[in-house]
Design an enzyme around this catalytic site. Structure first.
Site, PDB file in Angstrom:
ATOM      1  N   GLY A  83      68.324  28.491  99.609  1.00 25.47           N
ATOM      2  CA  GLY A  83      69.695  28.899  99.812  1.00 25.47           C
ATOM      3  C   GLY A  83      69.878  30.349  99.392  1.00 25.47           C
ATOM      4  N   TYR A  88      65.270  40.854  96.567  1.00 20.59           N
ATOM      5  CA  TYR A  88      64.091  41.729  96.549  1.00 20.59           C
ATOM      6  C   TYR A  88      63.163  41.293  95.441  1.00 20.59           C
ATOM      7  CZ  TYR A  88      61.410  46.109  96.028  1.00 20.59           C
ATOM      8  OH  TYR A  88      60.411  47.048  95.932  1.00 20.59           O
ATOM      9  N   CYS A 180      72.018  39.617  97.178  1.00 24.15           N
ATOM     10  CA  CYS A 180      72.718  38.337  97.158  1.00 24.15           C
ATOM     11  C   CYS A 180      74.068  38.407  97.865  1.00 24.15           C
ATOM     12  CB  CYS A 180      72.888  37.815  95.731  1.00 24.15           C
ATOM     13  SG  CYS A 180      71.335  37.639  94.831  1.00 24.15           S
TER      14      CYS A 180
END
Length: 229
Positions: A83, A88, A180
């Protein structure tokens, strides 16, 4: 939650490695998960390692959070089954991949995510830092900087993917993405708060905290070493 007073803690095999190509570790995880689907009684596993510079996107992640063309990138880019949005990986970031059968813990994904956050929070406390959760988000922050990201996949209650703790990485790679998907949140590292922090020492603390939070007996590389509560 597991009974902390029980004697027969579940065994979890610990594999500590250096820099491992992302595709290699990904295939390793899938193999471990497949083995445990076929034989649920197998021990759990925890992989602790690093990756060369790599970008990964969760299965539903949007490419709008990439600031480069993935088809022409000079860095590895993988869309994986976890999910979450884009993140990175690079040397100096510790990645932990628990392969756990949640049937032996709690069949609750929210509980599992909070446990992974608890591992990081416990490690940060060793260095005098207060790790924080933010409502509605997954991961761990120190002050206003996100130092740990978490993204998981669970199939038949067997976990894969996991956590990434920025210990002493070159954070410039995060400038090429919206980490994110959070444009208003900065990314940080443990080194920014604890100058000179040693990667190997933090890795050991992560293993210790993981064993405590999940109440498992870590056995490193088939009994070579043990980290116990």
């Amino acid at each position: 939650m597991p009974d902390d007073n029980r004697v027969d803690r579940r065994v979890c095999q610990l594999y500590q490695r250096g820099i491992v190509p992302y595709a290699t570790a990904w295939a390793w995880q899938r193999s471990l998960v497949d083995d445990r689907r076929q034989n649920p009684s197998l021990d759990d596993v925890m992989l602790l390692l690093e990756h060369p510079p790599t970008y990964t996107l969760g299965q539903g992640a949007s490419t709008q959070f990439l600031k480069f063309d993935p088809a022409q990138a000079e860095w590895e880019v993988h869309r994986v089954e976890r999910g979450g949005e884009v993140t990175y990986h690079c040397p100096g970031q510790l990645v932990g991949y628990p392969i756990l059968n949640l049937t032996y813990y709690q069949k609750d994904l929210h509980w599992y995510l909070r446990q992974l956050e608890a591992v990081i929070i416990q490690v940060l406390a060793v260095y005098g830092l207060q790790g924080e959760r933010l409502p509605g988000l997954t991961g761990v922050w120190v002050s206003d900087r996100k130092v740990a990201a978490i993204g998981i996949k669970v199939s038949r209650w067997i976990t894969m993917h996991g956590l990434a703790l920025n210990i002493c990485p070159d954070l410039s790679g995060f400038d090429r993405i919206v980490p994110c998907g959070l444009s208003d949140k900065a990314v940080g590292s443990l080194e920014q708060f604890v100058p000179g922090v040693q990667f190997e020492q933090v890795r050991e603390q992560v293993a210790i905290a993981f064993a405590e939070v999940f109440n498992v007996q870590l056995v490193e590389d088939a009994d070579v070493a043990k980290i116990e509560r």
